[in-house]
Design an enzyme around this catalytic site. Sequence first.
Site, PDB file in Angstrom:
ATOM      1  N   HIS A   8      51.937  -5.739  68.877  1.00  0.00           N
ATOM      2  CA  HIS A   8      51.709  -6.158  70.271  1.00  0.00           C
ATOM      3  C   HIS A   8      50.278  -6.655  70.447  1.00  0.00           C
ATOM      4  O   HIS A   8      49.353  -5.891  70.723  1.00  0.00           O
ATOM      5  CB  HIS A   8      51.991  -4.975  71.216  1.00  0.00           C
ATOM      6  CG  HIS A   8      52.015  -5.364  72.669  1.00  0.00           C
ATOM      7  ND1 HIS A   8      53.091  -5.104  73.498  1.00  0.00           N
ATOM      8  CD2 HIS A   8      51.099  -5.994  73.438  1.00  0.00           C
ATOM      9  CE1 HIS A   8      52.836  -5.549  74.704  1.00  0.00           C
ATOM     10  NE2 HIS A   8      51.619  -6.093  74.697  1.00  0.00           N
ATOM     11  N   HIS A  10      48.374 -10.514  71.903  1.00  0.00           N
ATOM     12  CA  HIS A  10      48.622 -11.856  72.459  1.00  0.00           C
ATOM     13  C   HIS A  10      47.623 -12.845  71.891  1.00  0.00           C
ATOM     14  O   HIS A  10      46.411 -12.569  71.888  1.00  0.00           O
ATOM     15  CB  HIS A  10      48.482 -11.831  73.978  1.00  0.00           C
ATOM     16  CG  HIS A  10      49.437 -10.905  74.660  1.00  0.00           C
ATOM     17  ND1 HIS A  10      50.578 -11.347  75.277  1.00  0.00           N
ATOM     18  CD2 HIS A  10      49.436  -9.554  74.794  1.00  0.00           C
ATOM     19  CE1 HIS A  10      51.228 -10.299  75.792  1.00  0.00           C
ATOM     20  NE2 HIS A  10      50.565  -9.207  75.508  1.00  0.00           N
ATOM     21  N   HIS A 188      57.638  -6.719  77.959  1.00  0.00           N
ATOM     22  CA  HIS A 188      56.656  -5.854  78.615  1.00  0.00           C
ATOM     23  C   HIS A 188      57.349  -5.140  79.769  1.00  0.00           C
ATOM     24  O   HIS A 188      57.898  -5.796  80.674  1.00  0.00           O
ATOM     25  CB  HIS A 188      55.508  -6.676  79.198  1.00  0.00           C
ATOM     26  CG  HIS A 188      54.511  -7.167  78.205  1.00  0.00           C
ATOM     27  ND1 HIS A 188      54.835  -7.957  77.143  1.00  0.00           N
ATOM     28  CD2 HIS A 188      53.167  -6.964  78.123  1.00  0.00           C
ATOM     29  CE1 HIS A 188      53.734  -8.226  76.458  1.00  0.00           C
ATOM     30  NE2 HIS A 188      52.710  -7.631  77.022  1.00  0.00           N
ATOM     31  N   GLU A 191      54.536  -0.802  82.275  1.00  0.00           N
ATOM     32  CA  GLU A 191      53.072  -0.890  82.187  1.00  0.00           C
ATOM     33  C   GLU A 191      52.510  -0.734  83.599  1.00  0.00           C
ATOM     34  O   GLU A 191      51.950   0.306  83.923  1.00  0.00           O
ATOM     35  CB  GLU A 191      52.657  -2.237  81.566  1.00  0.00           C
ATOM     36  CG  GLU A 191      51.145  -2.409  81.459  1.00  0.00           C
ATOM     37  CD  GLU A 191      50.716  -3.839  81.107  1.00  0.00           C
ATOM     38  OE1 GLU A 191      51.498  -4.792  81.295  1.00  0.00           O
ATOM     39  OE2 GLU A 191      49.556  -4.007  80.668  1.00  0.00           O
ATOM     40  N   ASP A 269      46.745  -5.250  72.178  1.00  0.00           N
ATOM     41  CA  ASP A 269      47.156  -6.065  73.332  1.00  0.00           C
ATOM     42  C   ASP A 269      46.302  -7.321  73.499  1.00  0.00           C
ATOM     43  O   ASP A 269      46.738  -8.404  73.127  1.00  0.00           O
ATOM     44  CB  ASP A 269      47.147  -5.202  74.606  1.00  0.00           C
ATOM     45  CG  ASP A 269      48.047  -5.731  75.703  1.00  0.00           C
ATOM     46  OD1 ASP A 269      48.803  -6.672  75.452  1.00  0.00           O
ATOM     47  OD2 ASP A 269      47.989  -5.177  76.824  1.00  0.00           O
ATOM     48  N   ASP A 270      45.129  -7.191  74.098  1.00  0.00           N
ATOM     49  CA  ASP A 270      44.208  -8.322  74.303  1.00  0.00           C
ATOM     50  C   ASP A 270      42.807  -7.795  73.999  1.00  0.00           C
ATOM     51  O   ASP A 270      42.009  -7.547  74.912  1.00  0.00           O
ATOM     52  CB  ASP A 270      44.296  -8.805  75.761  1.00  0.00           C
ATOM     53  CG  ASP A 270      45.720  -9.161  76.150  1.00  0.00           C
ATOM     54  OD1 ASP A 270      46.192 -10.247  75.789  1.00  0.00           O
ATOM     55  OD2 ASP A 270      46.381  -8.308  76.793  1.00  0.00           O
TER      56      ASP A 270
END
Length: 319
Positions: A8, A10, A188, A191, A269-270
């Site tokens: 996961h 991006h 997703h 969250e 994630d980011d």
Amino acid sequence: MIPKAELHVHLEGSIPTALARDLARRNGLDLPDGLFTADGFYAMTDFLSFLDAYDRVCTTLRTARDFGDVMYGYLASAAREGAVYVEMFCSPERPAALGISYGAWLDALEQAIDRARAEFGIEGRIIVVCIRHLGPERALAVVRTMLAEPHHYVVGFGMGGDEAKFRPADFAPAYRLAHDKGYGCTIHAGEVVGPESVWAAIDDLPVTRIGHGVRSADDPRLMETLARRNIVLEVCPGSNVALGLYPDRAAHPLHRLIAAGVPLTLNSDDPPFFHTTLGTEYAKAGLDERTLRGITRTAIAASFADAATKTKLLEEIGP
Ligand code: ADE
Ligand code: ZN
């Protein structure tokens, strides 16, 4: 170093701030207003301002090569932290808006994956994602594009974006199409919206993984269902804390999910947005080495790579 695998992360969310500056410079662009704080970090305070910041950094990307450079840079840095496998969420919406063909975009990503493997031994794959708040029609168009031009590195279909918009069932036609053609599916959920969002995803879509899904910890019956159905949560504690879901890592439900038998993996994630990396997530999870190695094995098993690749990776990482 503990071998790691990531399911996961991006593509655009992995752009380090220094690379965003380089991309803007080489594309002859001014940096987008409000992208950085005075300290030089990405400016964001909550989930919706994060999505805005994400859109802003995307404006520094102009060419297929730019997308490839981001992929290569991320794989290289993950490999340096011990990652053997990364599945990257890649949205074809942004290159399309720039007039880059799907094929040219994938060529650039493929070259980046091949170069990273040659230089660092890391394996990379692509999950094509749609953006939830753009709606079900766009999601269907993304799947149709993906199916029209199959690529050996594109192994799955997923969805990010604003979880409060639309319902999973609205995206069932897109997901069914991807699933029926053999693509692994993730979404997703759980969250920024509670357990009901995860229930809707697993009831209405052919998903074997949930992005985040941490709000499942609020519902014991849901945790039991995830464990029984072996639905894997792609957990991103640093992201959740940075976006204010939990005040700190100690309050994060990672350990409660594990205790309930919910299969899960650790992810960034980011990473530059949330001041984290995959290595940081492993280091700050508060788990012993045996458990962390088990999490890597779970990630490989739950990945959407082909069986031969999974077997090779599992052998490589050992017990
Ligand atoms: N897109 C990129 N990161 C995301 C996240 N954490 N949630 C939803 N959409 C995203
Ligand atoms: Zn995400």
